[in-house]
Scaffold this motif. Structure first.
Motif, PDB file in Angstrom:
ATOM      1  N   ASP A 183      -5.646   4.960 -32.535  1.00 20.43           N
ATOM      2  CA  ASP A 183      -4.636   3.956 -32.237  1.00 20.43           C
ATOM      3  C   ASP A 183      -4.585   3.698 -30.730  1.00 20.43           C
ATOM      4  O   ASP A 183      -4.808   4.610 -29.925  1.00 20.43           O
ATOM      5  CB  ASP A 183      -3.251   4.413 -32.699  1.00 20.43           C
ATOM      6  N   PRO A 184      -4.253   2.441 -30.343  1.00 22.37           N
ATOM      7  CA  PRO A 184      -4.082   2.176 -28.914  1.00 22.37           C
ATOM      8  C   PRO A 184      -2.885   2.950 -28.368  1.00 22.37           C
ATOM      9  O   PRO A 184      -1.948   3.247 -29.099  1.00 22.37           O
ATOM     10  CB  PRO A 184      -3.833   0.663 -28.846  1.00 22.37           C
ATOM     11  N   VAL A 185      -2.946   3.295 -27.097  1.00 25.32           N
ATOM     12  CA  VAL A 185      -1.849   3.988 -26.429  1.00 25.32           C
ATOM     13  C   VAL A 185      -1.098   2.984 -25.561  1.00 25.32           C
ATOM     14  O   VAL A 185      -1.633   1.935 -25.193  1.00 25.32           O
ATOM     15  CB  VAL A 185      -2.362   5.168 -25.567  1.00 25.32           C
ATOM     16  N   THR A 186       0.152   3.280 -25.253  1.00 28.72           N
ATOM     17  CA  THR A 186       0.947   2.421 -24.385  1.00 28.72           C
ATOM     18  C   THR A 186       0.938   2.999 -22.974  1.00 28.72           C
ATOM     19  O   THR A 186       1.191   4.190 -22.786  1.00 28.72           O
ATOM     20  CB  THR A 186       2.398   2.322 -24.901  1.00 28.72           C
ATOM     21  N   ILE A 187       0.647   2.157 -22.005  1.00 28.57           N
ATOM     22  CA  ILE A 187       0.635   2.566 -20.601  1.00 28.57           C
ATOM     23  C   ILE A 187       1.936   2.088 -19.973  1.00 28.57           C
ATOM     24  O   ILE A 187       2.285   0.916 -20.059  1.00 28.57           O
ATOM     25  CB  ILE A 187      -0.582   1.970 -19.875  1.00 28.57           C
ATOM     26  N   LEU A 188       2.663   3.028 -19.358  1.00 31.06           N
ATOM     27  CA  LEU A 188       3.941   2.721 -18.721  1.00 31.06           C
ATOM     28  C   LEU A 188       3.805   2.817 -17.206  1.00 31.06           C
ATOM     29  O   LEU A 188       3.129   3.722 -16.703  1.00 31.06           O
ATOM     30  CB  LEU A 188       5.017   3.710 -19.177  1.00 31.06           C
ATOM     31  N   ALA A 189       4.456   1.908 -16.508  1.00 35.71           N
ATOM     32  CA  ALA A 189       4.576   1.988 -15.047  1.00 35.71           C
ATOM     33  C   ALA A 189       6.069   2.095 -14.754  1.00 35.71           C
ATOM     34  O   ALA A 189       6.833   1.193 -15.110  1.00 35.71           O
ATOM     35  CB  ALA A 189       3.977   0.750 -14.389  1.00 35.71           C
ATOM     36  N   ASN A 190       6.467   3.203 -14.166  1.00 33.40           N
ATOM     37  CA  ASN A 190       7.893   3.475 -13.924  1.00 33.40           C
ATOM     38  C   ASN A 190       8.711   3.283 -15.199  1.00 33.40           C
ATOM     39  O   ASN A 190       9.747   2.618 -15.202  1.00 33.40           O
ATOM     40  CB  ASN A 190       8.434   2.605 -12.790  1.00 33.40           C
ATOM     41  N   ASP A 191       8.231   3.856 -16.291  1.00 34.63           N
ATOM     42  CA  ASP A 191       8.884   3.845 -17.608  1.00 34.63           C
ATOM     43  C   ASP A 191       8.967   2.467 -18.264  1.00 34.63           C
ATOM     44  O   ASP A 191       9.710   2.285 -19.216  1.00 34.63           O
ATOM     45  CB  ASP A 191      10.291   4.462 -17.536  1.00 34.63           C
ATOM     46  N   ARG A 192       8.213   1.492 -17.790  1.00 35.70           N
ATOM     47  CA  ARG A 192       8.187   0.160 -18.408  1.00 35.70           C
ATOM     48  C   ARG A 192       6.787  -0.102 -18.953  1.00 35.70           C
ATOM     49  O   ARG A 192       5.798   0.078 -18.238  1.00 35.70           O
ATOM     50  CB  ARG A 192       8.540  -0.908 -17.381  1.00 35.70           C
ATOM     51  N   PRO A 193       6.677  -0.532 -20.220  1.00 35.35           N
ATOM     52  CA  PRO A 193       5.353  -0.809 -20.802  1.00 35.35           C
ATOM     53  C   PRO A 193       4.670  -1.962 -20.070  1.00 35.35           C
ATOM     54  O   PRO A 193       5.262  -3.029 -19.887  1.00 35.35           O
ATOM     55  CB  PRO A 193       5.663  -1.197 -22.247  1.00 35.35           C
ATOM     56  N   ASP A 196       0.814  -1.223   0.000  1.00 35.39           N
ATOM     57  CA  ASP A 196       0.000   0.000   0.000  1.00 35.39           C
ATOM     58  C   ASP A 196       0.842   1.264   0.000  1.00 35.39           C
ATOM     59  O   ASP A 196       0.383   2.330  -0.386  1.00 35.39           O
ATOM     60  CB  ASP A 196      -0.937   0.027   1.209  1.00 35.39           C
ATOM     61  N   ASN A 197       2.090   1.184   0.435  1.00 39.33           N
ATOM     62  CA  ASN A 197       2.959   2.355   0.521  1.00 39.33           C
ATOM     63  C   ASN A 197       3.852   2.539  -0.700  1.00 39.33           C
ATOM     64  O   ASN A 197       4.597   3.501  -0.768  1.00 39.33           O
ATOM     65  CB  ASN A 197       3.823   2.264   1.778  1.00 39.33           C
ATOM     66  N   VAL A 198       3.792   1.605  -1.659  1.00 38.45           N
ATOM     67  CA  VAL A 198       4.624   1.692  -2.853  1.00 38.45           C
ATOM     68  C   VAL A 198       3.975   2.644  -3.848  1.00 38.45           C
ATOM     69  O   VAL A 198       2.798   2.523  -4.163  1.00 38.45           O
ATOM     70  CB  VAL A 198       4.814   0.300  -3.508  1.00 38.45           C
ATOM     71  N   LYS A 199       4.746   3.599  -4.334  1.00 32.51           N
ATOM     72  CA  LYS A 199       4.254   4.552  -5.323  1.00 32.51           C
ATOM     73  C   LYS A 199       4.751   4.144  -6.702  1.00 32.51           C
ATOM     74  O   LYS A 199       5.906   3.756  -6.859  1.00 32.51           O
ATOM     75  CB  LYS A 199       4.714   5.956  -4.994  1.00 32.51           C
ATOM     76  N   VAL A 200       3.882   4.234  -7.706  1.00 28.69           N
ATOM     77  CA  VAL A 200       4.205   3.875  -9.082  1.00 28.69           C
ATOM     78  C   VAL A 200       3.846   5.056  -9.968  1.00 28.69           C
ATOM     79  O   VAL A 200       2.734   5.585  -9.890  1.00 28.69           O
ATOM     80  CB  VAL A 200       3.412   2.622  -9.531  1.00 28.69           C
ATOM     81  N   GLU A 201       4.781   5.491 -10.808  1.00 25.60           N
ATOM     82  CA  GLU A 201       4.508   6.571 -11.756  1.00 25.60           C
ATOM     83  C   GLU A 201       3.892   5.967 -13.016  1.00 25.60           C
ATOM     84  O   GLU A 201       4.476   5.077 -13.638  1.00 25.60           O
ATOM     85  CB  GLU A 201       5.795   7.299 -12.130  1.00 25.60           C
ATOM     86  N   ILE A 202       2.718   6.437 -13.371  1.00 26.43           N
ATOM     87  CA  ILE A 202       2.008   5.958 -14.557  1.00 26.43           C
ATOM     88  C   ILE A 202       2.095   7.032 -15.638  1.00 26.43           C
ATOM     89  O   ILE A 202       1.821   8.205 -15.380  1.00 26.43           O
ATOM     90  CB  ILE A 202       0.525   5.664 -14.253  1.00 26.43           C
TER      91      ILE A 202
END
Length: 78
Positions: free
Chosen positions: A43-53, A6-12
């Motif tokens: 076109d579909p978009v790519t979703i990244l979490a911490n710069d990883r697709p 719950d305390n982990v932050k992820v940049e989207i």
């Protein structure tokens, strides 16, 4: 009680498209400049979490807000 997860932050981030332009053109850009992307509106978009697709998605317009709907999880993230 909250877990450690719950305390982990992820940049989207969402990638709408990409473009390659010369540096001199980039330096001359000002407010209102338009950069053409290599994708179309539907076109579909790519979703990244911490710069990883991690997923593919679709742009959704909801009133004055823009959202992304996840349509496919990429391999290794299911």
């Amino acid at each position: 009680m909250a877990s450690n997860v719950d305390n982990v932050k992820v940049e989207i981030s969402v990638v709408l498209g990409r473009s390659v332009i010369p540096m001199h053109q980039l330096l001359r850009m000002g407010r209102g400049a338009v950069i053409e992307l290599d994708s179309n509106q539907d076109d579909p978009v790519t979703i990244l979490a911490n710069d990883r697709p991690v997923a593919k998605g679709e742009i959704q317009i909801q009133g004055d807000k823009i959202a992304v709907s996840v349509v496919e999880l990429l391999r290794g993230y299911k």
